[in-house]
Design a protein around this motif. Structure first.
Motif, PDB file in Angstrom:
ATOM      1  N   ASP A   9      -4.320   3.495   4.274  1.00  0.00           N
ATOM      2  CA  ASP A   9      -5.640   2.729   5.112  1.00  0.00           C
ATOM      3  C   ASP A   9      -6.826   2.607   4.034  1.00  0.00           C
ATOM      4  O   ASP A   9      -7.795   2.068   4.815  1.00  0.00           O
ATOM      5  CB  ASP A   9      -5.822   3.209   6.433  1.00  0.00           C
ATOM      6  CG  ASP A   9      -4.778   3.694   8.032  1.00  0.00           C
ATOM      7  OD1 ASP A   9      -3.684   3.424   7.672  1.00  0.00           O
ATOM      8  OD2 ASP A   9      -4.862   4.909   8.411  1.00  0.00           O
ATOM      9  N   ASN A  10      -6.667   3.203   3.564  1.00  0.00           N
ATOM     10  CA  ASN A  10      -8.172   3.160   2.417  1.00  0.00           C
ATOM     11  C   ASN A  10      -7.443   3.363   0.956  1.00  0.00           C
ATOM     12  O   ASN A  10      -8.211   3.974  -0.142  1.00  0.00           O
ATOM     13  CB  ASN A  10      -8.925   4.511   2.315  1.00  0.00           C
ATOM     14  CG  ASN A  10      -9.489   4.597   3.862  1.00  0.00           C
ATOM     15  OD1 ASN A  10     -10.352   3.964   4.238  1.00  0.00           O
ATOM     16  ND2 ASN A  10      -9.030   5.776   4.672  1.00  0.00           N
ATOM     17  N   PRO A  11      -6.513   2.077   0.837  1.00  0.00           N
ATOM     18  CA  PRO A  11      -6.162   1.249  -0.680  1.00  0.00           C
ATOM     19  C   PRO A  11      -6.828   2.046  -1.696  1.00  0.00           C
ATOM     20  O   PRO A  11      -8.549   1.441  -1.201  1.00  0.00           O
ATOM     21  CB  PRO A  11      -5.248   0.730  -0.201  1.00  0.00           C
ATOM     22  CG  PRO A  11      -5.850  -0.817   0.593  1.00  0.00           C
ATOM     23  CD  PRO A  11      -6.822   0.977   1.589  1.00  0.00           C
ATOM     24  N   PRO A  14       0.707  -1.218   0.087  1.00  0.00           N
ATOM     25  CA  PRO A  14       0.182  -0.194   0.011  1.00  0.00           C
ATOM     26  C   PRO A  14       1.000   0.971  -0.234  1.00  0.00           C
ATOM     27  O   PRO A  14       1.816   1.360   0.911  1.00  0.00           O
ATOM     28  CB  PRO A  14      -0.998   0.039   1.509  1.00  0.00           C
ATOM     29  CG  PRO A  14      -0.759  -1.700   1.665  1.00  0.00           C
ATOM     30  CD  PRO A  14       0.899  -2.641   1.219  1.00  0.00           C
ATOM     31  N   LYS A  55      -3.286  -1.848  -7.842  1.00  0.00           N
ATOM     32  CA  LYS A  55      -3.903  -0.880  -7.102  1.00  0.00           C
ATOM     33  C   LYS A  55      -3.107   0.511  -7.731  1.00  0.00           C
ATOM     34  O   LYS A  55      -1.931   0.769  -7.541  1.00  0.00           O
ATOM     35  CB  LYS A  55      -2.743  -1.463  -5.864  1.00  0.00           C
ATOM     36  CG  LYS A  55      -3.264  -2.202  -4.678  1.00  0.00           C
ATOM     37  CD  LYS A  55      -3.278  -1.880  -3.291  1.00  0.00           C
ATOM     38  CE  LYS A  55      -4.005  -3.000  -2.704  1.00  0.00           C
ATOM     39  NZ  LYS A  55      -2.851  -3.080  -2.031  1.00  0.00           N
ATOM     40  N   LYS A 101      -8.113  -6.280   5.589  1.00  0.00           N
ATOM     41  CA  LYS A 101      -9.102  -6.258   6.373  1.00  0.00           C
ATOM     42  C   LYS A 101     -10.471  -5.836   5.763  1.00  0.00           C
ATOM     43  O   LYS A 101     -11.260  -6.554   6.817  1.00  0.00           O
ATOM     44  CB  LYS A 101      -8.789  -5.952   7.637  1.00  0.00           C
ATOM     45  CG  LYS A 101      -6.819  -7.224   8.026  1.00  0.00           C
ATOM     46  CD  LYS A 101      -6.491  -6.212   9.758  1.00  0.00           C
ATOM     47  CE  LYS A 101      -5.573  -7.089  10.112  1.00  0.00           C
ATOM     48  NZ  LYS A 101      -4.550  -7.139  10.833  1.00  0.00           N
ATOM     49  N   LYS A 102     -10.745  -4.570   5.577  1.00  0.00           N
ATOM     50  CA  LYS A 102     -11.409  -4.176   6.250  1.00  0.00           C
ATOM     51  C   LYS A 102     -12.652  -4.883   5.444  1.00  0.00           C
ATOM     52  O   LYS A 102     -14.176  -4.498   5.107  1.00  0.00           O
ATOM     53  CB  LYS A 102     -11.693  -2.290   5.833  1.00  0.00           C
ATOM     54  CG  LYS A 102     -11.427  -2.220   6.914  1.00  0.00           C
ATOM     55  CD  LYS A 102     -11.088  -0.163   6.943  1.00  0.00           C
ATOM     56  CE  LYS A 102     -10.110   0.671   7.912  1.00  0.00           C
ATOM     57  NZ  LYS A 102      -9.769   1.987   7.642  1.00  0.00           N
ATOM     58  N   ASN A 103     -11.717  -5.047   3.687  1.00  0.00           N
ATOM     59  CA  ASN A 103     -12.371  -5.099   2.315  1.00  0.00           C
ATOM     60  C   ASN A 103     -12.470  -6.302   1.640  1.00  0.00           C
ATOM     61  O   ASN A 103     -13.339  -6.517   0.957  1.00  0.00           O
ATOM     62  CB  ASN A 103     -12.485  -4.156   1.174  1.00  0.00           C
ATOM     63  CG  ASN A 103     -12.684  -2.706   1.686  1.00  0.00           C
ATOM     64  OD1 ASN A 103     -11.078  -2.114   1.791  1.00  0.00           O
ATOM     65  ND2 ASN A 103     -13.391  -1.853   2.471  1.00  0.00           N
ATOM     66  N   LYS A 142     -12.699  -0.096  -3.478  1.00  0.00           N
ATOM     67  CA  LYS A 142     -11.511  -0.304  -2.011  1.00  0.00           C
ATOM     68  C   LYS A 142     -11.585  -1.385  -1.800  1.00  0.00           C
ATOM     69  O   LYS A 142     -11.831  -1.894  -1.564  1.00  0.00           O
ATOM     70  CB  LYS A 142     -12.817  -0.098  -0.916  1.00  0.00           C
ATOM     71  CG  LYS A 142     -13.140   1.215  -1.191  1.00  0.00           C
ATOM     72  CD  LYS A 142     -14.198   1.735  -0.022  1.00  0.00           C
ATOM     73  CE  LYS A 142     -14.468   2.724   0.298  1.00  0.00           C
ATOM     74  NZ  LYS A 142     -15.365   3.455   0.729  1.00  0.00           N
ATOM     75  N   CYS A 143      -9.295  -2.023  -2.000  1.00  0.00           N
ATOM     76  CA  CYS A 143      -9.269  -2.654  -1.165  1.00  0.00           C
ATOM     77  C   CYS A 143      -8.239  -3.155   0.368  1.00  0.00           C
ATOM     78  O   CYS A 143      -7.026  -3.573   0.214  1.00  0.00           O
ATOM     79  CB  CYS A 143      -8.085  -3.216  -2.820  1.00  0.00           C
ATOM     80  SG  CYS A 143      -7.170  -1.518  -2.744  1.00  0.00           S
ATOM     81  N   HIS A 144      -8.637  -2.946   1.096  1.00  0.00           N
ATOM     82  CA  HIS A 144      -7.940  -2.336   2.281  1.00  0.00           C
ATOM     83  C   HIS A 144      -7.419  -4.413   2.726  1.00  0.00           C
ATOM     84  O   HIS A 144      -9.390  -4.849   2.546  1.00  0.00           O
ATOM     85  CB  HIS A 144      -8.016  -2.208   3.530  1.00  0.00           C
ATOM     86  CG  HIS A 144      -7.975  -1.900   4.372  1.00  0.00           C
ATOM     87  ND1 HIS A 144      -7.327  -2.690   5.207  1.00  0.00           N
ATOM     88  CD2 HIS A 144      -6.925  -1.104   5.083  1.00  0.00           C
ATOM     89  CE1 HIS A 144      -7.157  -2.606   6.518  1.00  0.00           C
ATOM     90  NE2 HIS A 144      -6.813  -1.560   6.384  1.00  0.00           N
TER      91      HIS A 144
END
Length: 706
Positions: A70-72, A22, A63, A88-90, A84-86
């Motif tokens: 934190d918001n890649p 990232p 990417k 853990k989040k996404n 969005k490709c985080h």
């Protein structure tokens, strides 16, 4: 998450590159994925290399840099959508769903057929698919699509032709069809004939479909007749009504041949009595040409003035300056006429009238313009001119007069609307104009022209015996006019007795059509009950007094009068003729829509209306209706096989008409055929051609050069 990737999304070598960290730049972005193959199997997941494998989506997403770590965000390589490709989040589930959608909406076959339809409709050459601009365009629009070879796209075109033939064949089942036919000669002196079907379908839409365009041995009547019959048999058309052809004697023989072959069939209408329909545009052309044999001096002067302007770019540029100085806003382009096409003379004069002030200024400012009329031409004569004020006034008169015939020819030659009900109205206008000009008080400028035209008019349209009665029946079946309109004008022209006699012939022809159709449908010709007193209600012998019997007889007579006066007891035809007409001044009156809305009231008569209103009164497109110099197919490649020519012309007509109604311009179609590449018709292509030619198709090898 174990989700299959779309076909073709695997990286070569079986290894998947890890995604960039990232926020870091990606100096070596992955190469675009290979094109997706239709029906290809999905690539296997790469084996683990000492840890968790990167998701397969990273072979098709990149990417993006410049975003918050934190918001890649990632971007699809094909459609450029961002996700969005985080980790853990996404996760990668959204990107995987996007990849599935790409596969679901992708079909090589659909794209290939759509491309073939574009080639046909837009008259593009087959090698268009191999040109750099198109290939670069497709790399942006759909990089997964493998560009087909020109032979592949040619086969796709033939496949579309085959599919459209099947659809059209189904439309002819149980359908009454009218046919037009015409012949051409190519620059290689090869004879070609076109056959076009005209009909009104079940939804009351007027249809005009080219059925074939094929070579014929010669223009003899028997040859034309056999070709028409062969075409009808191949298409399965059994319910033929009329054949519209020009006035050549060979067409008389051809139609007699077809009539002989079809008159004994159950589907024949009155034994083919009204089968022969002479092309009204062709006859009108002969009428006008007879009046233009001796060109008036004013027309010659204007023609010479136009010839001067169009002789060189410098002269035309000088004329354009005069137009701008006079502030003339006309959009038409000054053009020289063609001697064998009277409509071009009309258009030349009509356009020149808009530039009268420019011609006057040209005479004042251009010394060469005056000298042009003083010098000898190639024939050793001085051109007549330039035109003066009186000449322009004469030209105005000629344009106004010729405009009547020009507009009539355009209406006769219409291919998007019903024309059979327009003939009688044009006949009224032409008859009235010629009679006025030929009278003692006629315009001296036009009288000599009108006299010659009236002679030719009387030869073809002066007697009712020379006119197909269906042209009058079509007016009767127009709810705005009906039989009363025809009777009125017959009386105006021929007097009451002869007018009524001619009206009776028209009504008799319509009645015979009606009776025959009633017999074919197996229904009663009257929709009324025809009720009368039964025998049971009559007084029995000896059981009633004389007064009771007389009263019973009177009741029976009253019932007879009631039945006779009842509209319901009359046939559909009688009721239609007795009803009041629609307002003839209603704008945009749709005659087919009227019959569609009233078909439940006139079940039999509406079927006759579908047949009669489908009759075309012309065989030619508007722009070629005027030529007397012979129709010659210019710009035609003799190397194209007959099957290819027929498929391209027919399919283009069918596809264009399916989306948006357009007039058929056969000469234009043939001119554009030259842009199509020749291709080898191998057994694969020949197998999808449903209507093969009698002759063996010629084999032409593709030219590999651009």
């Amino acid at each position: 998450m174990d989700v299959d990737a779309p076909p073709g999304f695997g990286a070569p070598g079986g290894h998947n590159p890890p995604p960039p960290s990232p926020g870091s730049a990606n100096p070596n972005p992955p190469e675009p994925a290979a094109p997706i193959g239709l029906g290809a199997s999905l690539p296997p997941l790469s084996p683990k290399q000492g840890g968790k494998d990167p998701s397969i989506v990273w072979q098709h997403f990149i990417k993006l840099t410049g975003f918050d770590p934190d918001n890649p965000r990632s971007q699809c390589k094909y459609c450029k959508n961002q996700y969005k490709c985080h980790g853990k989040k996404n996760g990668t589930s959204g990107m995987l769903q996007h990849m599935k959608a790409l596969v679901a909406n992708y079909s090589e076959e659909k794209i290939r057929l759509a491309l073939a339809r574009m080639i046909i409709i837009d008259e593009l050459p087959f090698k268009f698919v191999e040109r750099q601009g198109f290939q670069e365009f497709m790399e942006i629009v759909e990089p997964r699509f493998p560009i087909p070879h020109r032979t592949t796209i040619a086969r796709a075109c033939m496949k579309i032709y085959s599919s459209e033939v099947d659809i059209l064949r189904g439309a002819f089942v149980g359908q009454r069809v009218c046919v037009t036919t015409d012949t051409w000669t190519s620059i290689q002196n090869l004879n070609y004939m076109v056959v076009t079907a005209h009909f009104i379908d079940g939804d009351w839409n007027y249809q005009k479909k080219i059925l074939n365009f094929c070579p014929i041995a010669n223009h003899k009547g028997d040859t034309i007749g056999r070709t028409v019959e062969s075409c009808l048999l191949k298409w399965g058309i059994d319910r033929l009504f009329t054949i519209t052809a020009d006035n050549a004697s060979s067409n008389d023989v051809a139609i007699d041949y077809v009539k002989k072959k079809t008159k004994e069939r159950d589907s024949s209408i009155l034994g083919g009595e009204f089968m022969h329909m002479r092309c009204c545009a062709h006859i009108l052309n002969l009428i006008v040409q007879s009046g233009l044999k001796s060109i008036h001096e004013s027309i010659t002067k204007v023609r010479n003035a136009v010839r001067y302007v169009r002789a060189s770019p410098a002269r035309f540029e000088k004329f354009q300056e005069c137009v701008e100085n006079e502030k003339i806003k006309a959009k038409c382009l000054l053009s020289l006429d063609v001697p064998t096409r009277w409509n071009s003379t009309y258009l030349m004069l009509d356009c020149a009238l808009k530039f009268v002030r420019a011609f006057d200024r040209l005479e004042e400012e251009d010394g060469h313009y005056k000298l042009y009329f003083c010098e000898l031409d190639g024939n050793g004569k001085k051109p007549i001119g330039p035109p003066n004020y009186l000449d322009w006034e004469n030209v105005k008169t000629f344009v106004k007069f010729l405009g009547i015939f020009y507009e009539a020819t355009l209406r006769f030659s219409g291919s998007l609307f019903v024309t059979s009900n327009t003939y009688f109205h044009e006949l009224i206008s032409i008859e009235d104009q010629l009679q006025q000009l030929c009278s003692v008080d006629g315009d001296p400028l036009l009288k000599s022209m009108a006299v010659e035209m009236k002679k030719k008019y009387d030869k073809y349209w002066g007697s009712m015996d020379n006119i197909n009665l269906m042209l009058f029946v079509a007016v009767v079946l127009d709810p705005r006019y009906r039989l009363k309109y025809v009777k009125f004008w017959f009386r105006e022209w021929y007097g009451k007795d002869k007018g009524d006699e001619m009206s009776s012939k028209v009504r008799d022809a319509l009645k015979r059509l009606y009776v025959e159709r009633v017999g074919q449908n197996g229904v009663s010709s009257s929709s009324g009950s025809g009720a009368s007193l039964s025998r049971d209600s009559m007084p029995s012998v000896g059981n009633a007094s004389l007064s009771d019997r007389i009263k019973s007889y009177n009741n029976r007579f009253k019932q007879h009068l009631a039945d006779e006066d009842s509209v319901e007891s009359k046939s559909e035809l009688d009721r239609y003729l007795l009803e009041s007409s629609e307002d003839p001044d209603v704008e945009d009156f749709d005659i087919l829509m009227w019959w569609k809305m009233n078909s439940s009231r006139y079940r039999v008569l509406s079927q006759i209306a579908r047949d009669v209103l489908a009759i075309p009164v012309s065989t030619v497109a508007s722009e070629s209706a005027f030529s007397t110099g012979g129709r010659v197919l210019d710009s035609f490649r003799s190397s194209l096989s007959p099957n290819t020519v027929e498929a391209l012309i027919c399919t283009q007509n069918w596809l264009k008409d399916a989306k948006k109604k357009r007039p058929i311009k056969l000469r234009e179609c043939m001119d554009n055929v030259e842009d199509m590449d020749c291709f080898e018709i191998d057994t694969e292509i020949a197998s999808v051609c449903p209507i093969p030619m009698e002759e063996d198709p010629s084999t032409v090898v593709l030219d590999n050069d651009e």
